[in-house]
Enzyme design. Structure first.
Site, PDB file in Angstrom:
ATOM      1  N   ASP A  61       0.857  -1.166   0.000  1.00  0.00           N
ATOM      2  CA  ASP A  61       0.000   0.000   0.000  1.00  0.00           C
ATOM      3  C   ASP A  61       0.905   1.231   0.000  1.00  0.00           C
ATOM      4  OD1 ASP A  61      -2.068   1.772   0.194  1.00  0.00           O
ATOM      5  OD2 ASP A  61      -2.770   1.126   2.158  1.00  0.00           O
ATOM      6  N   SER A  62       0.382   2.342  -0.492  1.00  0.00           N
ATOM      7  CA  SER A  62       1.202   3.552  -0.603  1.00  0.00           C
ATOM      8  C   SER A  62       1.466   4.210   0.737  1.00  0.00           C
ATOM      9  CB  SER A  62       0.495   4.564  -1.509  1.00  0.00           C
ATOM     10  OG  SER A  62      -0.695   5.017  -0.882  1.00  0.00           O
ATOM     11  N   GLY A  63       0.744   3.790   1.771  1.00  0.00           N
ATOM     12  CA  GLY A  63       0.851   4.452   3.060  1.00  0.00           C
ATOM     13  C   GLY A  63      -0.134   5.587   3.226  1.00  0.00           C
ATOM     14  N   GLY A  64      -0.885   5.890   2.172  1.00  0.00           N
ATOM     15  CA  GLY A  64      -1.841   6.982   2.232  1.00  0.00           C
ATOM     16  C   GLY A  64      -2.878   6.803   3.327  1.00  0.00           C
ATOM     17  N   PHE A  65      -3.428   5.599   3.436  1.00  0.00           N
ATOM     18  CA  PHE A  65      -4.466   5.360   4.441  1.00  0.00           C
ATOM     19  C   PHE A  65      -3.920   5.597   5.846  1.00  0.00           C
ATOM     20  CE2 PHE A  65      -6.796   2.668   7.410  1.00  0.00           C
ATOM     21  CZ  PHE A  65      -8.097   3.080   7.167  1.00  0.00           C
ATOM     22  N   ASP A 115      -2.973   8.222  -2.509  1.00  0.00           N
ATOM     23  CA  ASP A 115      -4.318   8.780  -2.659  1.00  0.00           C
ATOM     24  C   ASP A 115      -4.796   9.295  -1.314  1.00  0.00           C
ATOM     25  OD1 ASP A 115      -4.530   6.306  -1.412  1.00  0.00           O
ATOM     26  OD2 ASP A 115      -6.469   5.857  -2.286  1.00  0.00           O
ATOM     27  N   GLY A 190     -11.160   3.482  -0.549  1.00  0.00           N
ATOM     28  CA  GLY A 190     -12.126   4.358   0.090  1.00  0.00           C
ATOM     29  C   GLY A 190     -13.446   3.712   0.412  1.00  0.00           C
ATOM     30  N   ASP A 240      -7.670  -7.652   0.543  1.00  0.00           N
ATOM     31  CA  ASP A 240      -6.815  -7.814   1.711  1.00  0.00           C
ATOM     32  C   ASP A 240      -7.575  -7.301   2.911  1.00  0.00           C
ATOM     33  OD1 ASP A 240      -5.387  -5.037   2.889  1.00  0.00           O
ATOM     34  OD2 ASP A 240      -6.299  -4.856   0.905  1.00  0.00           O
ATOM     35  N   HIS A 309      -5.189 -20.559  11.380  1.00  0.00           N
ATOM     36  CA  HIS A 309      -6.512 -21.089  11.029  1.00  0.00           C
ATOM     37  C   HIS A 309      -7.307 -20.089  10.199  1.00  0.00           C
ATOM     38  CE1 HIS A 309     -10.564 -22.580  11.175  1.00  0.00           C
ATOM     39  NE2 HIS A 309     -10.914 -21.354  11.555  1.00  0.00           N
TER      40      HIS A 309
END
Length: 345
Positions: A61-65, A115, A190, A240, A309
């Site tokens: 992930d870009s790290g934006g979140f 983003d 989003g 994911d 599991h």
């Protein structure tokens, strides 16, 4: 895709990911890896693959979140996102170009665009402004990706991200822009950020009517077993979520016959296998009573067993979906599997 935020899937060895869970790809996170261990260490190691011993694909992930979740410690500008580290308070800037460069150093096989993930309850004006910024950032990130090469002798690919909150016209606008880039795959971001579930499904349908069907479509950060089946039904290929490992560490097990809370007293004297005939070795080796005992005693092994599991179950579930798509009877299978995997045991 199992989530390995800082270069490891919590409580799970790479051997178990490969041999027992049979994961094809795992995630890393640009924000966390950039802060710790840092780019110098990753570059010296020859990238994340060599650093963590995972030879199969990695998506970052870009790290934006993560940056945008630091609402009190970040500021969005045209040039990028300014933020303070959650570790030591140090100041940093993520630009669309810089995030591509960071992911080049990490060596991810699939890199994501920077983003803004607008909250699910954003009003239209905010969502429109946010999408404009995300689109301009995407153009800059895409240009940087196309102007640079990987550092470790293999090709990396780049997925743009569709945004637009819960507004159909914004989602259509974003999906059209993303589709026109002709990338190897595309992401839907989003969603599952506070909006009603039915709105999430509606946005997926709108977006997937526009994104090319012959390229992977990646729904980011989703979700429950039911979310996954519903997303697949609407044309999603990749997902994911931290839920299988995070919920597992807290005693929630997803099984082929429903959901179990392993702290529940009803399992104290149930010596039947965890999930008879299940997809991983832990399903037959350990009893419900033993796993409950481990959770009540706060033993680390409880978190490891539960994580293996749950990830095994998630990979089994999407594998079954794939089989039924190929067999042409997914529509008949869907209501039966949804009833089974969502019931409380």
């Amino acid at each position: 895709m199992p989530v390995g935020t800082v270069g490891s899937v919590k409580a799970v060895h790479q051997h178990e990911l490969r041999e027992d869970i049979k994961a094809q790809i795992i995630l890393g996170n640009t924000y966390h890896l950039y802060l710790r261990p840092g780019l110098d260490i990753l570059r010296q190691a020859g990238g994340l693959h060599k650093f963590n011993g995972w030879e199969r694909p990695i998506l970052t992930d870009s790290g934006g979140f993560q940056v945008f979740s630091l609402s009190s410690n970040r500021k969005l500008k045209e040039e990028g996102a300014y933020f303070r580290s959650h570790i030591d308070g140090s100041k940093h800037l993520f630009t669309p170009e810089g995030v591509v460069d960071i992911q080049r150093v990490i060596g991810a096989d699939i890199m994501m665009a920077l983003d803004e993930c607008a909250p699910g309850d954003s009003d239209y004006d905010y969502a429109k402004k946010s999408l404009g910024l995300t689109t301009r950032w995407l153009k800059r990130g895409w240009d940087r990706y196309r102007a640079t090469e990987g550092l470790y002798g293999y090709r990396q690919t780049f997925f743009p991200i569709v945004q637009g909150c819960v507004y159909p016209d914004l989602r259509k606008e974003s999906a059209k822009f993303v589709a026109d880039l002709d990338a190897d795959g595309n992401a839907i971001g989003g969603l599952a950020v506070g909006e009603p579930t039915e709105k999430m499904y509606e946005m997926i349908e709108i977006v997937n009517d526009i994104l090319p069907a012959d390229r992977p479509r990646y729904l980011m950060g989703v979700g429950t077993p039911a979310n996954i089946i519903e997303a697949i039904d609407r044309g999603v290929d990749m997902m994911d979520c931290v839920m299988p490992t995070r919920n597992g560490r807290n005693g929630m097990l997803f099984t082929r016959n429903g959901i179990m809370n392993m702290r529940n007293k009803k399992w104290a004297d149930d010596f039947s296998p965890l999930d008879p005939g299940g997809p991983t070795y832990v399903d037959e080796v350990y009893s419900k009573a033993y796993v409950r005992h481990l959770f009540i005693a706060n033993e680390l092994l409880a978190m490891q067993i539960a994580s293996i599991h749950n990830l095994g179950f998630y990979l089994w579930l999407v594998g079954e979906a794939r089989k039924h798509i190929k067999a042409g009877d997914f529509a008949q299978w869907k209501p039966e599997i949804l009833e089974r995997v969502t019931r409380r045991m």
